[in-house]
Every structure is written in C-alpha cells, then in structure tokens.
Design an enzyme around this catalytic site. Sequence first.
Site, PDB file in Angstrom:
ATOM      1  N   ARG A 105      70.356  15.686 -63.109  1.00 15.58           N
ATOM      2  CA  ARG A 105      69.462  14.752 -62.417  1.00 15.58           C
ATOM      3  C   ARG A 105      70.313  13.671 -61.772  1.00 15.58           C
ATOM      4  NH1 ARG A 105      64.116  14.485 -62.597  1.00 15.58           N
ATOM      5  NH2 ARG A 105      64.047  15.850 -64.439  1.00 15.58           N
ATOM      6  N   PHE A 158      66.366  24.807 -49.448  1.00 15.91           N
ATOM      7  CA  PHE A 158      66.851  23.491 -49.034  1.00 15.91           C
ATOM      8  C   PHE A 158      68.289  23.213 -49.464  1.00 15.91           C
ATOM      9  CE2 PHE A 158      63.668  23.046 -52.479  1.00 15.91           C
ATOM     10  CZ  PHE A 158      64.522  22.879 -53.562  1.00 15.91           C
ATOM     11  N   LYS A 173      62.661  11.249 -54.831  1.00 16.61           N
ATOM     12  CA  LYS A 173      61.341  11.756 -54.422  1.00 16.61           C
ATOM     13  C   LYS A 173      60.367  10.595 -54.284  1.00 16.61           C
ATOM     14  CE  LYS A 173      60.448  13.079 -59.242  1.00 16.61           C
ATOM     15  NZ  LYS A 173      60.111  14.197 -60.148  1.00 16.61           N
ATOM     16  N   LYS A 199      58.304  17.215 -49.736  1.00 14.48           N
ATOM     17  CA  LYS A 199      58.318  17.618 -51.147  1.00 14.48           C
ATOM     18  C   LYS A 199      57.282  18.723 -51.322  1.00 14.48           C
ATOM     19  CE  LYS A 199      58.121  15.952 -55.876  1.00 14.48           C
ATOM     20  NZ  LYS A 199      57.550  17.212 -56.355  1.00 14.48           N
TER      21      LYS A 199
END
Length: 764
Positions: A659, A588, A665, A517
């Site tokens: 989302r 990514f 995460k 992250k």
Amino acid sequence: MSSDNMVLSAAGLLGGIELPEFTILNIISWICSAAMIFGGVVPFIPQYRDIQRSGNADGFSPFVCLTLLIANILRIMFWFGKHYELPLLAQSIIMLFAMMALVHLCVHVRRKTEIIVAKQHKFTDFDWDYFWMWTDFHSYVEFIFAFIALFGLITYLFLYNMYVVETIGFLAVFAEAMLGAPQFYRNFTNKSTQGMSKKMVGFWTMGDIFKTGYFIVREAPPQFWICGMLQVSIDISIFLQNTEMAPHKKEKCKYWEKCFRKDPAHKRDFLHPGDKEDTKSTDVEMKDETVSKPTLKRSDTDILMDDETKETKPKLKRNRTHVISDDEDDDEPSPPPVKKLRSKTVSVTKKTGSGDSKKDTDDDDAVASGSSEDVYIPKCQYWDECYRKDPNHRKQYRHPGDGRKSSRPKPAKKLEEGVQVSLTGGYRLKRLGSDFTCTCIGWKIQKNATNKRTCKHLREYLGDTFEKARIGQLPVEKRKPVEPSQRFQHITISLLLAHKYEAKNCSNPVGWWISEKLDGVRAFWNGKCFYSRLGNPFYAPKWFTKDLPKDIHLDGELFGGRKKFQQTIKVVKNAECADWNKIKYCVFDSPNMGKDTFEKRTKTVKDWFDANKPQYAEFCDQYKCTSKQQLEDDLKKMIKLGGEGLMIREPGSVYERCRSKTLLKLKKFYDAEAVVIGYDPGKGRVTGAVGALKCRMECGKEFKVGSGLSDKDRKRPPKIGSIITYKFQEYTNSGSPRFPTYLGVRIDATEPKDAELPELPDDI
C-alpha cells in the site's frame, strides 16, 4: 328468650323471604336458563379436543374466536345500558374465558409445529397484515383489554343515549350472528371442510335454534331474535357445504398402479394407490388380486385343476397401506414356488409336504435372511409380468417369489401429515398423504404425477435415500463445472494498493495522472490465468484470454460496467457463465516492469494494446491533473455518471508491491468489508425472504444492511461467515456506518476491514 319465642322469630324471618315454587314450569325455566349459560360453550368442546389430539389447528378459523369475543364484550356493555336476563349476561362472561382458552391452544399448537422459527409478530407492532395472527398469547390478551377499555369508555359516556345503547346491542348480536361466516368463507376458499369439526357445526345449529326460540318466548329485545334467525341460516349453509364438499367413496380404478391418466377428473372419480380413502375395502381387493399371481401362460401341459389351485393358495395377512411408495407392498405374500424345467412348458403342481417344496422354502428363507435385508431393493415396475431373466436385473429389483424384502428407509427429518414447514428462502414443504409438495419452481414444472415429484429442498430435508425409495429414481443432477482450484493452483502475489486522498498524503495533486476508479474485481494476469489479490485463480474462457500477452504481466480489473459490481462477481466466479462477453479486462499497470517509471510502463503496455487490439481487454485512459478545481469537477462528473470515483498516480513513481502513497483514491462514498453473522426476516413484499443482513465490522460493531439487496439476494443471501462489501456516507456518533448499501460478496477477502475516513483538504 324461651324456645317458643325463638321458633316464632325464625318463622317470622322465613316468612319474609319469598321462596320459588317448585313447579314443572319453573324447573323447565331453570333448565333452559342453565342451557343458555353453558350451551354456548358446548359446541367448541369437540373442536378443542380435535385440535388437542391432532396437534393441527389449520382447519379451524381463529377469527371465529375473535367474532365471539367482540360479540360478547359488546353484549356485556349493552347490559349496562339496557338490562336483560341474567342468564344471557352469565353466558357472555363464560364465553369470554372459553374463547381465550381456545385461542391459547391454537397459538400453542402453531408454535409447537414450527420447525424453523419465523419472526415473532405482536399486537404492539400494529401490523395490519398480521392482525389476529400474532405469535404470542399475550398479544391477544392485550388486544382484548384494549377493546374492553375503548367500548367501556364509549358506553360510560353515552350510557343515557338510547340510540348509542341500541346500536351497541345490535352490533353485539349481529357480530354473534356472523359467527359462522369466517368458517363458511374458509371452507369456500379451501373447497374443503377438512379439519372442521362436524360435531361443532351440529352443536352450533341446535344451540342457535334453541337460543332463537328462547329469545322469542322470553320476549328478549328484538335485536336478539332477529340476529338469531340469521345465525341459524348461516349454520344451515355450513351444513350444506359439508354435504357438498365431503369426500365421497370413490370406485377403485381398474388399472390401479398401472394407470397412466393424470387428468384431475379421473383422479377425483376413481381410487388410485396413495389416495386417502378407507383402506379396508382396498385391502380386501388387493388380497383377491394377490392370490391370482403369478400369471402363467395357459397351455395343454400347465392347466391347473380347481382343487389343486385351492390347495396352493397361501394364507394371506392383512396388507398395510404405506405412504412412502405407491407401487410397493413389502408385506405382499409370496406366491407358491414355481419350478422351472428345461422344456418350454411349466409345471406348477405342488404337493403338500414334498421335499422339493421344503427345499424351495429354505432357499427363500436363506435369501430373505441375507445381507440384502438391510439394503433397500426397489420393486420391479412390471412385477409378475417382467420377462427379463438377466441376473443383474434380478439382483437390482424385487420380483414375485424371490423372497426378498426391502427395509424401508426412514426420512432424515419427519414431516407430519398436513404440516407445513418453512425453509430459508421462503420455500414451504407440505405432506398430503403420499404427496410431498414444495413451493419452488423446480417442483411445479415437473410433468409427472405429484407423488413422483421431488426437488433439492425435499431431498435436503428428507434425505436422498428416502426420496429414492419414494419416487423410484432421483433426477439426474446437472454437471458441475470444474472448480478453478482444480485447474490452477493458488499463488502468492503482492500488488500495488492505494491510500485515501487526504492532505497529508498529497498537498498538491497538480501533475498527477488521473483515471477512473473502476468498480470491478481486481485481477492480476501472469500470462496464463487471472488471480485475485489473495492469489486465488479466476478461470476465464479461452476465447476471453486468447488475445492477452503471454510475456507481460498485467494489473487491472475485470469490469462489467458502472453500478454492475454484483453482476461482475457472478460472472467472474463461474467459468461456465455465458455473460463473460460482457466483461472487459481494464489494464492500468504492469507489475513485472516495476523498476521503470510509471510513464514508461504505461507507454509499453499502451503500445502493445495499440498493436494487438485484444477483443476483451483495453488500456485505461490516463490524463494529467492541471488544478485542484479540475480534480473536484472531474470527481463530481464521475459520480454523476455512476462511477465510483477517481484514482490519481504520482508521476515518475515505481510499482511498489504494497500500500503506497504514490497511488491515491477519491470518492464520495466510502466502502468497507464486514462479515455476515445472521439475517433479519423480510416484511410485506419480501415476507418469507431476507429483509436485511446482520453484519459485524472489524472493530466489533454490529449493524444491518438491507439497501442494495436484490430479490435474488434476499432469497439466496450470502452465507453466514462470508465477507461482503458495502458503501456508506460516514460514521454516526455511535460508530455505525450511515446509510450502508450492499454491494456484493468479497471473494478476495477473508477478514472484515473498516474504512478510514480521511480529512480532505479545505479546498476539496
């Protein structure tokens, strides 16, 4: 009872009372006692009136009041252990009230002259750095009562111990003997006696001489007259300081406003425009110089007779001294009109009452009464020696004889003589005569004269119009880079956003893709420009984006390194920043291939990166999770390396522009956004700067965050109303974030957002 008996009884009663004898010695003794009682207060009356009249207490040391308060309190305590004359006791009591009145005036004056109110300092804060410099009068009263209670208890406990009593007496008179020491030290450090009342020092000396003699004659305890002699010696030293440091009358520099010398010795020895001196002699000299203007070339045809020269001299008015500009005199009298001929010779003969003279005067009046009266017209620096005749120059600058006067602009905010103004960021402005000073580095590094310097803080406070009139010409401002919004328009985009890792979102992470992250700025590449999550453009240099694909959309982060979020923000916001070469665009995913699986999308992007090898972009490594223990171990390693956490992606997932639970995460710290609503002033090392940011969460809870702020952030904090990102460990019972740490300004958010603390699985 008969009247005779009453008379006898009254006579007997009065006979029992010993009335003092009205002799000359007794009268002198009473006068001396009265002088001792009230004489100690008299020297401070001129100082009190000076402070009250000027509204400035900078030249007076408040520690003089502290010295006298302590000395007189100890003297009163000494009286209980060893009685001395009542006039000395009465003097101490009156002096206490007088000193508290002077302290009250100083506190009131300082608070009145404050423009930007700083943090209040009180006695109950117990901050030694601000001892006897508190901002409210009640703190001084509290300290005095605490001091009286402490030494009153000591005196009561050791009342019959003569060593303690004598020590208290010695401390009392010694503290009073050192009364002038704070003022002597203040004058020595300032190298000036400005602001100190000379009358006060004179009364000090006379009073101390009288007092010492009184102690010796009346056989007071030896502590009194020994310390009295010490006090007289200090008073004499202050008098010598006043004689040595008093400004002497300087001789006027023969070059006056044309002087180019800037060395301190020359400035100290000679008078120049703008110096604070008695302007009476200067005005007279300026009159004499003004009469001789304009300077004319002497030739055979333009020599003036003495009687004609006397007739052409106009009546002069007394010049005013101005502090706005050093080389301008708006009230300068106009010289006699000069009529120019086609020939090279110039005739300046003027007859009183001639028609030409009347016409010229009317023309000058017409110019003076025109619209230019309301516009500031600077004075030509060459004045009567200017040789330029072009109309543009004559229109832009004033010259002798053109009859134009400039209306002096007024400052946006008035700055009084000697007053110091504190600004946000710790900078201080001060005016000394025609000099306007600032403590910023931009003002200090300028090489021109101090009265010709300015900076952005002075311009913001006084106004550009006033500063231009004061120094002549404002410095050229740096060219601002073109805003990104002027090059690329705002677009509407939707990107894939992550949920928190918790049991209900992912019961078994085995087989999911793991990546770091990144603690950077989310950036979407559309083939032409970077955009934030809100669709705001990030304009990067062409050399940074030249290797990126034009036909593939990319989703990634502009990453400057671990624990370098604030530096990354600084670079990304400024297209002209030289540190763009320290940024990497870490990719990514690819949004325009959203219908394909995650594995197929990443393979396409990775193949392109392997083939083209862009210099400032790279593809984020992805590897599969084999167990929950591996996920836990990798998270610990990443935190130890300074990373923010991990991201895990569900295998075979598509790119959802919302989302989604396909992207999770993991991190030990939680981050959130809050809005800045105010500042807390700093203490100690960061005094004058911001100590902490006052913030409001999405839920309305207010808290403060100071950890994570650099010195630069404290001097130039985020603006009120801006959104900041902070990290914390957990919420307290009251709902406030625990151990919040400032990360930086969130440039891609407009509203605060609270963190949702998940319930981690039992084995994570």
